[in-house]
Design an enzyme around this catalytic site. Structure first.
Site, PDB file in Angstrom:
ATOM      1  N   ALA A 121     -36.010 -27.692  47.103  1.00 14.25           N
ATOM      2  CA  ALA A 121     -37.386 -28.177  47.206  1.00 14.25           C
ATOM      3  C   ALA A 121     -38.286 -27.272  46.365  1.00 14.25           C
ATOM      4  O   ALA A 121     -38.832 -26.288  46.858  1.00 14.25           O
ATOM      5  CB  ALA A 121     -37.820 -28.190  48.666  1.00 14.25           C
ATOM      6  N   GLY A 340     -23.925 -59.663  26.885  1.00 15.39           N
ATOM      7  CA  GLY A 340     -24.507 -60.039  28.186  1.00 15.39           C
ATOM      8  C   GLY A 340     -23.810 -59.358  29.350  1.00 15.39           C
ATOM      9  O   GLY A 340     -24.438 -59.020  30.350  1.00 15.39           O
ATOM     10  N   GLU A 363     -33.860 -31.128  35.603  1.00 18.47           N
ATOM     11  CA  GLU A 363     -33.565 -29.754  35.157  1.00 18.47           C
ATOM     12  C   GLU A 363     -34.290 -29.445  33.839  1.00 18.47           C
ATOM     13  O   GLU A 363     -33.808 -28.682  33.012  1.00 18.47           O
ATOM     14  CB  GLU A 363     -32.052 -29.508  34.993  1.00 18.47           C
ATOM     15  CG  GLU A 363     -31.202 -29.926  36.168  1.00 18.47           C
ATOM     16  CD  GLU A 363     -31.549 -29.254  37.481  1.00 18.47           C
ATOM     17  OE1 GLU A 363     -32.285 -28.249  37.459  1.00 18.47           O
ATOM     18  OE2 GLU A 363     -31.104 -29.742  38.535  1.00 18.47           O
ATOM     19  N   GLU A 367     -38.465 -32.578  26.221  1.00 21.25           N
ATOM     20  CA  GLU A 367     -39.587 -31.882  25.571  1.00 21.25           C
ATOM     21  C   GLU A 367     -39.590 -30.403  25.971  1.00 21.25           C
ATOM     22  O   GLU A 367     -39.815 -29.516  25.131  1.00 21.25           O
ATOM     23  CB  GLU A 367     -40.924 -32.533  25.964  1.00 21.25           C
ATOM     24  CG  GLU A 367     -41.137 -33.934  25.400  1.00 21.25           C
ATOM     25  CD  GLU A 367     -40.263 -34.997  26.057  1.00 21.25           C
ATOM     26  OE1 GLU A 367     -39.938 -34.859  27.252  1.00 21.25           O
ATOM     27  OE2 GLU A 367     -39.881 -35.966  25.365  1.00 21.25           O
TER      28      GLU A 367
HETATM   29  C1  LIG Z   1     -33.651 -38.090  40.106  1.00 25.52           C
HETATM   30  C2  LIG Z   1     -34.372 -36.781  40.115  1.00 25.52           C
HETATM   31  C3  LIG Z   1     -33.896 -35.763  40.908  1.00 25.52           C
HETATM   32  C4  LIG Z   1     -34.572 -34.549  40.967  1.00 25.52           C
HETATM   33  N1  LIG Z   1     -34.140 -33.573  41.820  1.00 25.52           N
HETATM   34  C5  LIG Z   1     -34.901 -32.484  42.055  1.00 25.52           C
HETATM   35  C6  LIG Z   1     -34.570 -31.566  43.081  1.00 25.52           C
HETATM   36  O1  LIG Z   1     -33.542 -31.696  43.758  1.00 25.52           O
HETATM   37  N2  LIG Z   1     -35.411 -30.534  43.333  1.00 25.52           N
HETATM   38  C7  LIG Z   1     -36.541 -30.342  42.600  1.00 25.52           C
HETATM   39  O2  LIG Z   1     -37.254 -29.388  42.887  1.00 25.52           O
HETATM   40  N3  LIG Z   1     -36.892 -31.191  41.585  1.00 25.52           N
HETATM   41  C8  LIG Z   1     -36.089 -32.250  41.315  1.00 25.52           C
HETATM   42  N4  LIG Z   1     -36.429 -33.151  40.311  1.00 25.52           N
HETATM   43  C9  LIG Z   1     -37.637 -32.917  39.541  1.00 25.52           C
HETATM   44  C10 LIG Z   1     -37.403 -32.698  38.046  1.00 25.52           C
HETATM   45  O3  LIG Z   1     -36.938 -31.407  37.810  1.00 25.52           O
HETATM   46  C11 LIG Z   1     -38.724 -33.014  37.337  1.00 25.52           C
HETATM   47  O4  LIG Z   1     -38.883 -34.427  37.404  1.00 25.52           O
HETATM   48  C12 LIG Z   1     -38.762 -32.562  35.910  1.00 25.52           C
HETATM   49  O5  LIG Z   1     -38.743 -31.165  35.811  1.00 25.52           O
HETATM   50  C13 LIG Z   1     -40.011 -33.083  35.168  1.00 25.52           C
HETATM   51  O6  LIG Z   1     -41.159 -32.906  35.921  1.00 25.52           O
HETATM   52  P1  LIG Z   1     -42.144 -34.162  36.186  1.00 25.52           P
HETATM   53  O7  LIG Z   1     -41.292 -35.294  36.625  1.00 25.52           O
HETATM   54  O8  LIG Z   1     -43.204 -33.739  37.109  1.00 25.52           O
HETATM   55  O9  LIG Z   1     -42.729 -34.536  34.780  1.00 25.52           O
HETATM   56  P2  LIG Z   1     -44.060 -33.898  34.105  1.00 25.52           P
HETATM   57  O10 LIG Z   1     -43.941 -32.417  34.089  1.00 25.52           O
HETATM   58  O11 LIG Z   1     -45.251 -34.507  34.746  1.00 25.52           O
HETATM   59  O12 LIG Z   1     -43.919 -34.428  32.636  1.00 25.52           O
HETATM   60  C14 LIG Z   1     -44.362 -35.715  32.237  1.00 25.52           C
HETATM   61  C15 LIG Z   1     -44.154 -35.837  30.743  1.00 25.52           C
HETATM   62  O13 LIG Z   1     -44.916 -34.821  30.048  1.00 25.52           O
HETATM   63  C16 LIG Z   1     -44.063 -34.051  29.239  1.00 25.52           C
HETATM   64  N5  LIG Z   1     -44.507 -32.662  29.196  1.00 25.52           N
HETATM   65  C17 LIG Z   1     -44.890 -31.866  30.230  1.00 25.52           C
HETATM   66  N6  LIG Z   1     -45.196 -30.640  29.799  1.00 25.52           N
HETATM   67  C18 LIG Z   1     -45.024 -30.644  28.450  1.00 25.52           C
HETATM   68  C19 LIG Z   1     -45.156 -29.673  27.422  1.00 25.52           C
HETATM   69  N7  LIG Z   1     -45.526 -28.413  27.690  1.00 25.52           N
HETATM   70  N8  LIG Z   1     -44.874 -30.034  26.150  1.00 25.52           N
HETATM   71  C20 LIG Z   1     -44.484 -31.303  25.864  1.00 25.52           C
HETATM   72  N9  LIG Z   1     -44.337 -32.268  26.791  1.00 25.52           N
HETATM   73  C21 LIG Z   1     -44.588 -31.942  28.063  1.00 25.52           C
HETATM   74  C22 LIG Z   1     -42.695 -34.164  29.891  1.00 25.52           C
HETATM   75  O14 LIG Z   1     -41.644 -33.857  28.979  1.00 25.52           O
HETATM   76  C23 LIG Z   1     -42.703 -35.609  30.328  1.00 25.52           C
HETATM   77  O15 LIG Z   1     -42.380 -36.424  29.244  1.00 25.52           O
HETATM   78  C24 LIG Z   1     -35.732 -34.349  40.190  1.00 25.52           C
HETATM   79  C25 LIG Z   1     -36.199 -35.393  39.370  1.00 25.52           C
HETATM   80  C26 LIG Z   1     -35.527 -36.587  39.330  1.00 25.52           C
HETATM   81  C27 LIG Z   1     -36.047 -37.707  38.467  1.00 25.52           C
END
Ligand SMILES: Cc1cc2nc3c(=O)[nH]c(=O)nc-3n(C[C@H](O)[C@H](O)[C@H](O)COP(=O)(O)OP(=O)(O)OC[C@H]3O[C@@H](n4cnc5c(N)ncnc54)[C@H](O)[C@@H]3O)c2cc1C
Length: 387
Positions: A121, A340, A363, A367
């Site tokens: 988390a 298809g 992870e 980007e």
């Molecule tokens: C199926 C799934 C399982 C997951 N499991 C876990 C888990 O078990 N525990 C946990 O803690 N998290 C978990 N995550 C979270 C995951 O690590 C994050 O979704 C990921 O790090 C991206 O964060 P965000 O989704 O908030 O995207 P954001 O950070 O909001 O990014 C949105 C967009 O902006 C871009 N962006 C952001 N900052 C920059 C920058 N500096 N330069 C260029 N582009 C940028 C990103 O690349 C992306 O395209 C999970 C996510 C998913 C989808």
């Protein structure tokens, strides 16, 4: 590859082909679930084959595999859809060196035995790529910490019985520093908010979880106040490498399946493999798979050789970036080759097309991987990173 490496690879491949792949269709049709006794049998077999907790030290009951061997296993595991490969669980390898004896016995050793299961988390509504933006807090109150905040995307919350919670120290000399805690899921104040549906069909949920003034003994703090981010980065490095390996496995399966289909499928009086347009999609896929695999194997061997951790960090990002984007392209081409049928959920290409999409997001997004690579390039130069 040594004889032992190859034997581990063969052993895992047989397990995937004979025990896991046959359940894909059932899992897809049943929300990712297979019968409980079947899942238990998969887990038992993963243990019997020495694959479960392969990343943990032998003296604690783990597999004690080299990083390269773990990559070989993960690559094979990547060949199966629907999260069926998650029966080969890898508990946090960074933990044994930093946890207390009590923590080791209460959480880590049971996780190695497969008796307990963790989830992470860290991410929040306002803190994704920018992990430092988390607002969850840990406030010291005598012998306990009071944890508060709301986390999202908590993978495997439904199957876990304890949580790695990351928050910022609320006050005192370390105010604002990241700290990580063990939190049993049944601790009062831990509250499931919701379990949204995601693109893939996996049995594990990705939950939104609230921590409403959760009181945990101070002995649940891992390491010291301020160590939290370092543990998260260690986990990122490990998972980025294993994502790269799984993406190579996915691509290999897709290429095999698409090639077999193209040889059989007849249109205009000829098997479609005779058409250059189809051949080129397969040729590009195979070429890119080879590049990703070489990169992933070399990185694993570098880690086993003890290459500098900052160099590892950049190389893990490069491997994850390249392999996940490669797998996305390969899956897209495989769908196209199946036509298809490639759009049907019963088809392996359709499932992988959905499933490998997240490998460009979790992870650390593509980007963010590029940002890490560019940052290390400026600091260390190309020769250090890829020379
Ligand atoms: C199926 C799934 C399982 C997951 N499991 C876990 C888990 O078990 N525990 C946990 O803690 N998290 C978990 N995550 C979270 C995951 O690590 C994050 O979704 C990921 O790090 C991206 O964060 P965000 O989704 O908030 O995207 P954001 O950070 O909001 O990014 C949105 C967009 O902006 C871009 N962006 C952001 N900052 C920059 C920058 N500096 N330069 C260029 N582009 C940028 C990103 O690349 C992306 O395209 C999970 C996510 C998913 C989808």
């Amino acid at each position: 590859m040594s004889d032992e490496d190859r034997e581990i690879q063969d052993r895992t491949r047989r397990f995937v082909d004979e025990d896991l792949i046959p359940w894909e269709g059932h899992a897809e049709a049943n929300g990712g679930r297979i019968p409980e006794e079947e899942h238990a049998a998969h887990k038992a077999k993963a243990k019997e084959l020495g694959l479960f907790a392969m990343n943990m030290p032998e003296e604690l009951g783990g597999g004690g595999m080299t990083t390269f061997q773990q990559v070989l296993v993960s690559e094979q595991i990547g060949r199966v859809t629907n999260g069926l490969g998650w029966c080969v669980h890898t508990p946090p390898a960074w933990a044994p060196d930093v946890v207390s004896r009590e923590q080791l016995e209460r959480w880590i050793i049971p996780a190695i035995r497969g008796e307990r299961h963790e989830c992470y988390a860290i991410t929040e509504g306002g803190a994704g790529s920018d992990v430092d933006a988390i607002r969850a807090t840990a406030r010291r109150d005598g012998d306990v910490y009071v944890l508060s905040g709301e986390k999202m995307h908590v993978t495997s919350y439904n199957t876990a019985d304890w949580i790695f919670f990351q928050g910022k120290i609320a006050d005192g000399p370390n105010a604002g520093a990241h700290a990580m805690f063990f939190v049993d899921k049944d601790t009062p104040g831990v509250r499931l908010v919701r379990e949204p549906a995601y693109t893939h069909t996996y049995p594990d949920s990705h939950a939104v979880v609230a921590f409403d003034d959760v009181r945990v003994p101070a002995s649940h703090l891992i390491g010291d106040e301020g160590d939290g981010l370092a543990f998260t980065y260690a986990w990122f490095r490990y998972e980025r490498l294993m994502i790269a390996a799984r993406c190579c496995g996915a691509a290999e399966r897709l290429i095999d399946e698409a090639t077999a289909f193209a040889k059989e499928r007849v249109q205009f009086g000829e098997p479609i493999i005779a058409f250059q347009a189809i051949q080129h999609m397969l040729a590009d896929s195979l070429t890119e798979l080879w590049a990703a695999r070489l990169m992933t194997y070399e990185l694993a061997k570098n880690i086993d050789r003890g290459v500098d951790v900052k160099v590892q960090h950049a190389q893990c990002s490069m491997a994850k970036l390249y392999a996940s984007e490669m797998a996305g392209r390969v899956a897209d081409r495989a769908v196209q080759i199946f036509g298809g049928r490639g759009y049907m959920r019963e088809n392996v290409a359709e499932r992988f097309w959905r499933e490998v999409r997240v490998d460009r997001i979790w992870e650390g997004t593509s980007e963010i991987q590029r940002n890490i690579v560019a940052d290390q390039l400026v600091k260390r130069g190309a020769r250090t990173l890829v020379g």
